[in-house]
Design a protein around this motif. Structure first.
Motif, PDB file in Angstrom:
ATOM      1  N   GLY A 150     -17.389 -29.474  17.991  1.00 23.27           N
ATOM      2  CA  GLY A 150     -18.471 -28.736  17.337  1.00 23.27           C
ATOM      3  C   GLY A 150     -18.241 -27.249  17.490  1.00 23.27           C
ATOM      4  N   LEU A 151     -18.217 -26.529  16.378  1.00 25.84           N
ATOM      5  CA  LEU A 151     -17.875 -25.112  16.415  1.00 25.84           C
ATOM      6  C   LEU A 151     -18.979 -24.266  15.796  1.00 25.84           C
ATOM      7  N   GLY A 152     -20.209 -24.522  16.232  1.00 27.86           N
ATOM      8  CA  GLY A 152     -21.325 -23.679  15.851  1.00 27.86           C
ATOM      9  C   GLY A 152     -21.421 -22.481  16.771  1.00 27.86           C
ATOM     10  N   ARG A 153     -22.602 -21.885  16.854  1.00 26.74           N
ATOM     11  CA  ARG A 153     -22.768 -20.680  17.662  1.00 26.74           C
ATOM     12  C   ARG A 153     -22.459 -20.939  19.139  1.00 26.74           C
ATOM     13  N   ILE A 154     -22.926 -22.064  19.669  1.00 25.12           N
ATOM     14  CA  ILE A 154     -22.697 -22.332  21.087  1.00 25.12           C
ATOM     15  C   ILE A 154     -21.238 -22.671  21.338  1.00 25.12           C
ATOM     16  N   GLY A 155     -20.654 -23.496  20.480  1.00 25.53           N
ATOM     17  CA  GLY A 155     -19.237 -23.817  20.637  1.00 25.53           C
ATOM     18  C   GLY A 155     -18.369 -22.572  20.607  1.00 25.53           C
ATOM     19  N   ARG A 156     -18.690 -21.640  19.720  1.00 21.34           N
ATOM     20  CA  ARG A 156     -17.923 -20.396  19.651  1.00 21.34           C
ATOM     21  C   ARG A 156     -18.161 -19.526  20.880  1.00 21.34           C
ATOM     22  N   GLY A 157     -19.369 -19.601  21.417  1.00 22.32           N
ATOM     23  CA  GLY A 157     -19.632 -18.879  22.654  1.00 22.32           C
ATOM     24  C   GLY A 157     -18.808 -19.400  23.811  1.00 22.32           C
ATOM     25  N   VAL A 158     -18.621 -20.722  23.849  1.00 23.05           N
ATOM     26  CA  VAL A 158     -17.784 -21.314  24.895  1.00 23.05           C
ATOM     27  C   VAL A 158     -16.326 -20.885  24.716  1.00 23.05           C
ATOM     28  N   VAL A 159     -15.865 -20.891  23.470  1.00 22.25           N
ATOM     29  CA  VAL A 159     -14.498 -20.423  23.193  1.00 22.25           C
ATOM     30  C   VAL A 159     -14.306 -19.006  23.713  1.00 22.25           C
ATOM     31  N   GLN A 160     -15.269 -18.137  23.435  1.00 25.20           N
ATOM     32  CA  GLN A 160     -15.173 -16.744  23.875  1.00 25.20           C
ATOM     33  C   GLN A 160     -15.090 -16.652  25.395  1.00 25.20           C
ATOM     34  N   ARG A 161     -15.888 -17.431  26.086  1.00 20.66           N
ATOM     35  CA  ARG A 161     -15.906 -17.376  27.551  1.00 20.66           C
ATOM     36  C   ARG A 161     -14.633 -17.944  28.168  1.00 20.66           C
ATOM     37  N   LEU A 162     -14.010 -18.879  27.488  1.00 23.57           N
ATOM     38  CA  LEU A 162     -12.794 -19.498  28.028  1.00 23.57           C
ATOM     39  C   LEU A 162     -11.578 -18.578  27.958  1.00 23.57           C
ATOM     40  N   ARG A 163     -11.692 -17.489  27.185  1.00 17.63           N
ATOM     41  CA  ARG A 163     -10.565 -16.554  27.130  1.00 17.63           C
ATOM     42  C   ARG A 163     -10.217 -16.024  28.512  1.00 17.63           C
ATOM     43  N   GLY A 164     -11.247 -15.762  29.311  1.00 13.59           N
ATOM     44  CA  GLY A 164     -11.007 -15.238  30.648  1.00 13.59           C
ATOM     45  C   GLY A 164     -10.288 -16.210  31.557  1.00 13.59           C
ATOM     46  N   PHE A 165     -10.261 -17.484  31.187  1.00 14.92           N
ATOM     47  CA  PHE A 165      -9.568 -18.502  31.978  1.00 14.92           C
ATOM     48  C   PHE A 165      -8.190 -18.824  31.397  1.00 14.92           C
ATOM     49  N   GLU A 166      -7.816 -18.109  30.332  1.00 13.20           N
ATOM     50  CA  GLU A 166      -6.527 -18.334  29.658  1.00 13.20           C
ATOM     51  C   GLU A 166      -6.355 -19.805  29.289  1.00 13.20           C
TER      52      GLU A 166
ATOM     53  N   SER B 156      -7.062 -33.153  26.154  1.00 13.77           N
ATOM     54  CA  SER B 156      -7.964 -32.239  26.874  1.00 13.77           C
ATOM     55  C   SER B 156      -8.134 -32.616  28.339  1.00 13.77           C
ATOM     56  N   ASP B 157      -8.163 -31.579  29.184  1.00 12.30           N
ATOM     57  CA  ASP B 157      -8.559 -31.746  30.583  1.00 12.30           C
ATOM     58  C   ASP B 157     -10.074 -31.721  30.707  1.00 12.30           C
ATOM     59  N   VAL B 158     -10.716 -31.006  29.803  1.00  9.97           N
ATOM     60  CA  VAL B 158     -12.179 -30.933  29.746  1.00  9.97           C
ATOM     61  C   VAL B 158     -12.587 -31.153  28.293  1.00  9.97           C
ATOM     62  N   VAL B 159     -13.541 -32.053  28.074  1.00 11.64           N
ATOM     63  CA  VAL B 159     -14.105 -32.271  26.741  1.00 11.64           C
ATOM     64  C   VAL B 159     -15.550 -31.807  26.777  1.00 11.64           C
ATOM     65  N   SER B 160     -15.871 -30.781  25.982  1.00  7.21           N
ATOM     66  CA  SER B 160     -17.208 -30.188  25.984  1.00  7.21           C
ATOM     67  C   SER B 160     -17.852 -30.402  24.619  1.00  7.21           C
ATOM     68  N   LEU B 161     -19.026 -31.031  24.614  1.00  9.04           N
ATOM     69  CA  LEU B 161     -19.687 -31.436  23.377  1.00  9.04           C
ATOM     70  C   LEU B 161     -20.707 -30.399  22.930  1.00  9.04           C
ATOM     71  N   HIS B 162     -20.593 -29.988  21.659  1.00 13.22           N
ATOM     72  CA  HIS B 162     -21.507 -29.000  21.084  1.00 13.22           C
ATOM     73  C   HIS B 162     -21.833 -29.361  19.639  1.00 13.22           C
ATOM     74  N   ALA B 163     -21.947 -30.653  19.370  1.00 11.95           N
ATOM     75  CA  ALA B 163     -22.225 -31.147  18.026  1.00 11.95           C
ATOM     76  C   ALA B 163     -23.692 -31.545  17.908  1.00 11.95           C
ATOM     77  N   PRO B 164     -24.242 -31.541  16.691  1.00 15.41           N
ATOM     78  CA  PRO B 164     -25.600 -32.054  16.501  1.00 15.41           C
ATOM     79  C   PRO B 164     -25.605 -33.576  16.614  1.00 15.41           C
ATOM     80  N   LEU B 165     -26.759 -34.143  16.897  1.00 14.00           N
ATOM     81  CA  LEU B 165     -26.886 -35.592  16.955  1.00 14.00           C
ATOM     82  C   LEU B 165     -27.256 -36.115  15.574  1.00 14.00           C
ATOM     83  N   THR B 166     -26.364 -36.887  14.993  1.00 12.51           N
ATOM     84  CA  THR B 166     -26.567 -37.498  13.686  1.00 12.51           C
ATOM     85  C   THR B 166     -26.156 -38.967  13.798  1.00 12.51           C
TER      86      THR B 166
END
Length: 345
Positions: free
Chosen positions: A159-175, A207-217
């Motif tokens: 899921g690549l909405g606002r929260i998913g993109r926020g997680v992507v941004q934060r993961l940059r610091g962890f390379e 993936s070593d970590v799977v992080s869910l950021h999708a809507p429930l449908t």
């Protein structure tokens, strides 16, 4: 301040509704009424009969997790707008909102940052085995549970909405090597942010970590089940800060008990909407390799203040005859003719 002759009653059935937002409503000719649920409960635990009583004279309703049903809307003819203090709306009967000529909104953009922070917190807490270390110390055991790095790991974002993109941004610091799976591909975003867009099977496998950021449908319900877990690394971690129904908690519990996964960070549970899973939730929460929080990812002071105000602005817009920002509107039934509404039961 004296009551304005056209003051509109706005009922809030959530905790942590700040004074500044109450003042905003008052300044816009509304009468805010904060009806907090009992301790330990949310408005999703309130019966429809109680909600009808609380909302009898309301023109606006700022809601948390209560079910917004057709029968409830039918019983509240004065109600014009239902504003969710949050972004998920699977408990809102959107068709009924249209049919009854009302408006329903969500608080887009208010809690993105705090939920993204929460997802990272859970990743770190599980990978560094913080809960297990605390449990050992509480028992007088100073032995060290060996953790794993988040640094330079492969993290899959579903899921690549606002929260998913926020997680992507934060993961940059962890390379981190970030994989994303989304039904609406955005190749330009992926190139600009150095992430790989993959299918769900590739994401689960690598993936070593799977992080869910999708809507429930209906399509995403139980997307992480026994068959999905079978594709994952035994050392993998599951993070769910989105919706409980994305993960089959029964299958997750079995995998964790069998050592099929390293751990999980859970802010949401199937049992929030299905009481049959209460025992499963309790068993998951009891596991030392699970870090669990009570659907609290969006509940920072700053995040709640932001979502309170976004919801209140939407209410004022509708009561003033205007339209809230398009991204916030999930249903607008004001175009339904009076005659068509009058003939329905």
């Amino acid at each position: 301040m004296s009551i304005h002759p056209h003051r509109r009653r706005v009922v809030v059935t959530q905790r942590f509704f700040d004074q500044a937002t109450c003042d905003f409503l008052t300044a816009h000719h509304c009468e805010p009424v904060v009806a907090e649920p009992p301790p330990g409960k949310g408005d999703g635990d309130l019966s429809e009969a109680v909600l009808r009583e609380l909302l009898a004279d309301a023109e606006g309703w700022i809601v948390g997790h209560a079910h917004v049903t057709d029968s409830l809307l039918l019983a509240l003819p004065r109600l014009k707008v239902v504003a969710r203090r949050g972004v998920g709306y699977e408990r809102v009967d959107v068709e009924a909102v249209h049919r009854r000529g009302k408006v329903a909104t969500i608080a887009i953009g208010g809690n993105d940052a705090c939920v993204a922070d929460h997802a990272l917190a859970l990743m770190l807490a599980v990978s560094h085995r913080l809960r297990e270390g605390q449990i050992r110390l509480d028992a007088g055991d100073w032995s060290i549970p060996m953790g794993t790095d988040l640094y330079r790991k492969t993290v899959g974002i579903v899921g690549l909405g606002r929260i998913g993109r926020g997680v992507v941004q934060r993961l940059r610091g962890f390379e981190a090597d970030v994989l994303v799976c989304t039904p609406t591909p955005d190749e330009a975003y992926c190139r600009a942010n150095g992430v790989r867009q993959v299918d769900i099977d590739t994401l689960l496998r690598e993936s070593d970590v799977v992080s869910l950021h999708a809507p429930l449908t209906p399509e995403t319900r139980f997307m992480v089940d026994a068959s999905a877990i079978e594709k994952m690394k035994p050392s993998a971690i599951v993070i769910n800060t989105a919706r409980g129904g994305l993960v089959n908690d029964r299958d997750l519990l079995a995998a964790l008990e069998a050592g099929r996964l390293q751990g999980a960070g859970l802010d949401v549970f199937v049992s929030e909407s299905d009481p049959a899973y209460h025992g499963v939730s309790r068993a998951l929460i009891a596991l030392p390799q699970v870090v669990a929080t009570p659907h609290a990812g969006a509940s920072t002071r700053e995040g709640l203040d932001r979502t309170n105000l976004i919801a209140a602005r939407s209410v004022v817009d509708v009561l003033d005859g205007a339209t809230p920002p398009a991204a916030c509107v999930i249903a607008d039934g004001r175009t339904v003719s009076h005659s068509s509404k009058k003939g329905e039961t």
